[in-house]
Design a protein around this motif. Structure first.
Motif, mmCIF file in Angstrom:
data_model
loop_
_atom_site.group_PDB
_atom_site.id
_atom_site.type_symbol
_atom_site.label_atom_id
_atom_site.label_comp_id
_atom_site.label_asym_id
_atom_site.label_seq_id
_atom_site.Cartn_x
_atom_site.Cartn_y
_atom_site.Cartn_z
ATOM 1 N N LEU A 177 0.817 -1.210 0.000
ATOM 2 C CA LEU A 177 0.000 0.000 0.000
ATOM 3 C C LEU A 177 0.857 1.269 0.000
ATOM 4 C CD1 LEU A 177 -2.678 -1.105 2.618
ATOM 5 C CD2 LEU A 177 -3.048 -0.782 0.163
ATOM 6 N N ALA A 178 2.032 1.191 0.612
ATOM 7 C CA ALA A 178 2.929 2.353 0.680
ATOM 8 C C ALA A 178 3.855 2.359 -0.533
ATOM 9 C CB ALA A 178 3.738 2.310 1.976
ATOM 10 N N ASN A 179 3.266 2.160 -1.683
ATOM 11 C CA ASN A 179 4.021 1.962 -2.919
ATOM 12 C C ASN A 179 4.233 3.294 -3.647
ATOM 13 O OD1 ASN A 179 5.305 0.589 -5.003
ATOM 14 N ND2 ASN A 179 3.401 0.308 -6.149
ATOM 15 N N GLY A 180 5.005 4.183 -3.035
ATOM 16 C CA GLY A 180 5.253 5.483 -3.654
ATOM 17 C C GLY A 180 6.349 6.239 -2.931
ATOM 18 N N ILE A 181 6.663 7.402 -3.484
ATOM 19 C CA ILE A 181 7.665 8.293 -2.887
ATOM 20 C C ILE A 181 6.966 9.210 -1.885
ATOM 21 C CG2 ILE A 181 9.337 10.120 -3.373
ATOM 22 C CD1 ILE A 181 10.186 7.439 -4.449
ATOM 23 N N GLY A 182 7.545 9.373 -0.734
ATOM 24 C CA GLY A 182 6.941 10.216 0.284
ATOM 25 C C GLY A 182 7.205 11.691 0.049
ATOM 26 N N PRO A 183 6.397 12.555 0.656
ATOM 27 C CA PRO A 183 6.688 13.993 0.600
ATOM 28 C C PRO A 183 7.923 14.301 1.437
ATOM 29 C CG PRO A 183 4.869 13.579 2.087
ATOM 30 C CD PRO A 183 5.194 12.265 1.439
ATOM 31 N N THR A 184 8.389 15.516 1.359
ATOM 32 C CA THR A 184 9.581 15.916 2.102
ATOM 33 C C THR A 184 9.340 15.838 3.605
ATOM 34 O OG1 THR A 184 10.259 17.411 0.332
ATOM 35 C CG2 THR A 184 11.190 17.814 2.504
ATOM 36 N N LEU A 185 10.233 15.151 4.315
ATOM 37 C CA LEU A 185 10.174 15.170 5.770
ATOM 38 C C LEU A 185 10.430 16.596 6.246
ATOM 39 C CD1 LEU A 185 12.156 11.989 6.891
ATOM 40 C CD2 LEU A 185 9.703 12.357 7.037
ATOM 41 N N VAL A 186 9.646 17.045 7.195
ATOM 42 C CA VAL A 186 9.758 18.421 7.677
ATOM 43 C C VAL A 186 10.215 18.410 9.121
ATOM 44 C CG1 VAL A 186 8.536 20.595 8.058
ATOM 45 C CG2 VAL A 186 7.936 19.149 6.094
ATOM 46 N N GLY A 187 11.462 18.808 9.340
ATOM 47 C CA GLY A 187 11.961 18.879 10.707
ATOM 48 C C GLY A 187 11.463 20.118 11.417
ATOM 49 N N ALA B 56 7.092 16.765 17.065
ATOM 50 C CA ALA B 56 7.525 15.746 16.109
ATOM 51 C C ALA B 56 6.333 15.217 15.323
ATOM 52 C CB ALA B 56 8.216 14.611 16.851
ATOM 53 N N ASP B 57 6.034 15.863 14.198
ATOM 54 C CA ASP B 57 5.065 15.306 13.268
ATOM 55 C C ASP B 57 5.621 15.471 11.866
ATOM 56 O OD1 ASP B 57 4.404 17.874 12.220
ATOM 57 O OD2 ASP B 57 2.922 18.176 13.799
ATOM 58 N N LEU B 58 4.878 14.998 10.869
ATOM 59 C CA LEU B 58 5.434 14.947 9.520
ATOM 60 C C LEU B 58 5.114 16.165 8.675
ATOM 61 C CD1 LEU B 58 5.015 11.169 8.599
ATOM 62 C CD2 LEU B 58 6.789 12.322 9.919
ATOM 63 N N GLY B 59 4.785 17.276 9.328
ATOM 64 C CA GLY B 59 4.642 18.510 8.566
ATOM 65 C C GLY B 59 3.246 19.075 8.550
ATOM 66 N N PRO B 60 3.000 20.067 7.686
ATOM 67 C CA PRO B 60 1.699 20.726 7.606
ATOM 68 C C PRO B 60 0.619 19.789 7.053
ATOM 69 C CG PRO B 60 3.149 21.495 5.860
ATOM 70 C CD PRO B 60 3.985 20.647 6.759
ATOM 71 N N THR B 61 -0.592 20.311 6.999
ATOM 72 C CA THR B 61 -1.754 19.501 6.619
ATOM 73 C C THR B 61 -1.572 18.801 5.279
ATOM 74 O OG1 THR B 61 -3.226 20.964 7.871
ATOM 75 C CG2 THR B 61 -4.234 19.564 6.192
ATOM 76 N N ARG B 62 -1.075 19.521 4.285
ATOM 77 C CA ARG B 62 -0.929 18.917 2.961
ATOM 78 C C ARG B 62 0.041 17.745 2.996
ATOM 79 N NH1 ARG B 62 0.216 22.848 -2.020
ATOM 80 N NH2 ARG B 62 -1.804 23.586 -1.257
ATOM 81 N N ALA B 63 1.124 17.885 3.766
ATOM 82 C CA ALA B 63 2.086 16.785 3.885
ATOM 83 C C ALA B 63 1.457 15.589 4.579
ATOM 84 C CB ALA B 63 3.321 17.252 4.644
ATOM 85 N N LYS B 64 0.700 15.847 5.644
ATOM 86 C CA LYS B 64 0.032 14.743 6.344
ATOM 87 C C LYS B 64 -0.942 14.022 5.416
ATOM 88 C CE LYS B 64 0.267 16.634 11.056
ATOM 89 N NZ LYS B 64 0.832 17.968 10.821
ATOM 90 N N GLN B 65 -1.631 14.770 4.575
ATOM 91 C CA GLN B 65 -2.555 14.139 3.619
ATOM 92 C C GLN B 65 -1.803 13.262 2.627
ATOM 93 O OE1 GLN B 65 -4.456 17.660 2.048
ATOM 94 N NE2 GLN B 65 -6.026 17.711 3.658
ATOM 95 N N ALA B 66 -0.638 13.732 2.182
ATOM 96 C CA ALA B 66 0.168 12.942 1.255
ATOM 97 C C ALA B 66 0.674 11.668 1.924
ATOM 98 C CB ALA B 66 1.339 13.776 0.740
ATOM 99 N N TRP B 67 1.064 11.772 3.195
ATOM 100 C CA TRP B 67 1.498 10.574 3.920
ATOM 101 C C TRP B 67 0.342 9.604 4.109
ATOM 102 C CZ3 TRP B 67 6.176 8.998 4.144
ATOM 103 C CH2 TRP B 67 7.243 9.905 4.180
ATOM 104 N N ALA B 68 -0.859 10.139 4.348
ATOM 105 C CA ALA B 68 -2.027 9.266 4.531
ATOM 106 C C ALA B 68 -2.291 8.421 3.292
ATOM 107 C CB ALA B 68 -3.253 10.106 4.879
#
Length: 423
Positions: free
Chosen positions: A214-224, A232-244
């Motif tokens: 299911l995780a068959n793709g390239i992830g968005p940029t990790l946001v430190g 510690a989360d994976l970034g703004p709303t758009r990034a979280k949607q892409a990770w979802a």
């Protein structure tokens, strides 16, 4: 890191963070003679992994380290702060107290390395910073170096996330003639699922194999992120949607991989662990890299890093050029090339120019285009605007506003008063 460097190619690295660039350059054959980092926890990570002196504090403070002690280092490298150029921010450039790019260029004249490698976010490549970039190239030319910019994507070098980085490499003309930015390296199975499957399955999660598919793709940029914002989360709303979409819960960082009792990945999305985030950034098992600090600090160190595989790819090309491998390039001259016509016209003129002069100099754009360039110029340079006897407005380019080490610059007060916000 205990490998030796038989050629003794040394590197001085500033704003080194937790060592993503450090590790990549080590893999490429460079040995650190000094690393400098302002964040104490990231610096402790460096000290735990890097067999070299690590100076802790403001990189522009001569009491922390003195560039004059490192004259003749082979490579001067760094990942100077990104917020001044980030599209996600205000793109303040020289008006951002964290801007250190111009300062770093000044150190080239002090250290006089054979090569320079500085990286930053994609925002620095935008039209807003055309004159800023050209000023950097001009200064390098003044110091005897040919500089070249390139936008590189981490996913082209085996890192399963987008993560574009804008990289500057500069060398003396005779060496630069042999330098070529690295070509993309094709990697099979370069997806988030492939990269993390063994870690997701480490505690016996029965859904790990299905999650991999299911995780068959390239992830968005990790946001430190910076110390100003968030945990510690994976970034703004758009990034979280892409990770979802990759079946990853981006709302936080987990303490451990899913256990045997975890639900199906169709019904539930796992969170990444610190180890998983490091893997997505390009750290390998065999690196045995230890991140110090609490979970939020560890994730921030990883998320802000320059991916080691990208640093290795660029570093290897720099080393090849220093070794004069291959044949000299024919596609680029051995002297500076000016790219911004409005900046070129203003910087090369001894008198004030009218808007008509600048439109003619631009040669390919409209009045509105030139006006936008003038507005951008005024952010980073003093711009004298006068009206002549005929009522026509004229422009003269003044001093660069950037911090280059001036004792009276506003940056000193900002760092002393808000040190915990500088990252």
């Amino acid at each position: 890191m205990s490998e030796t460097n038989p050629a003794n190619y040394t590197v001085v690295e500033v704003c080194a963070g937790a060592g993503g660039q450090s590790l990549g350059l080590h893999r490429a054959g460079f040995t650190h003679s000094m690393a400098v980092e302002i964040d104490p926890t990231a610096a402790s990570t460096l000290a735990s992994n890097l067999a070299a002196p690590v100076a802790v504090g403001d990189v522009a403070d001569l009491q922390v380290w003195d560039p004059r002690d490192h004259v003749g280092a082979t490579l001067f490298a760094g990942g100077v702060p990104c917020p001044p150029f980030s599209i996600a921010g205000k793109q303040l450039g020289t008006s951002d107290e964290r801007d250190l790019f111009a300062w770093a260029i000044e150190q080239v004249s002090v250290i006089q390395p054979r090569a320079v490698m500085l990286e930053n976010v994609r925002g620095l490549s935008s039209p807003r910073f055309a004159a800023y970039r050209q000023h950097v190239i001009d200064k390098l030319d003044e110091y005897g170096y040919v500089g070249e910019w390139k936008l590189l994507h981490a996913s082209d070098f085996g890192v399963p996330q987008l993560r574009p980085r804008f990289v500057l490499v500069a060398m003396r003309p005779d060496d630069h003639a042999y330098f070529r930015f690295p070509d993309p390296i094709l990697h099979d199975n370069n997806t988030v699922g492939d990269a993390l499957f063994d870690l997701m399955a480490a505690r016996g999660w029965e859904g790990a194999l299905q999650w991999r598919q299911l995780a068959n793709g390239i992830g968005p940029t990790l946001v430190g992120g910076s110390k100003k914002h968030g945990g510690a989360d994976l970034g703004p709303t758009r990034a979280k949607q892409a990770w979802a979409k990759l079946h990853v819960d981006g709302r936080g960082i987990a303490d451990a991989a899913p256990g045997p009792e975890a639900p199906s990945p169709v019904d539930w999305h796992p969170r990444l662990t610190i180890e998983m985030a490091a893997r997505l950034q390009g750290w390998r098992i065999e690196d045995n890299w230890i991140f110090n600090g609490r979970k939020t600090s560890q994730y921030r160190q990883i998320g802000n890093a320059f991916p080691p595989p990208v640093a290795e790819a660029v570093g290897s090309q720099i080393r090849a050029a220093l070794d004069r491998e291959g044949s000299p390039r024919q596609d680029i001259g051995q002297s500076v090339d000016l790219h911004d016509p409005v900046y070129r016209a203003l910087s090369g003129s001894s008198h004030a120019l009218s808007m008509a002069d600048l439109v003619r100099a631009h040669n390919e754009g409209s009045l509105a285009t030139v006006e936008r360039k003038i507005t951008a110029l005024a952010h980073d340079f003093e711009l004298e605007v006068t009206t002549d006897a005929t009522g026509e407005t004229r422009y003269r380019l003044g001093a660069f506003k950037g911090f280059t080490g001036q004792q009276e610059h506003m940056r000193h007060n900002f760092v002393s008063q808000h040190r915990n916000r500088v990252s």
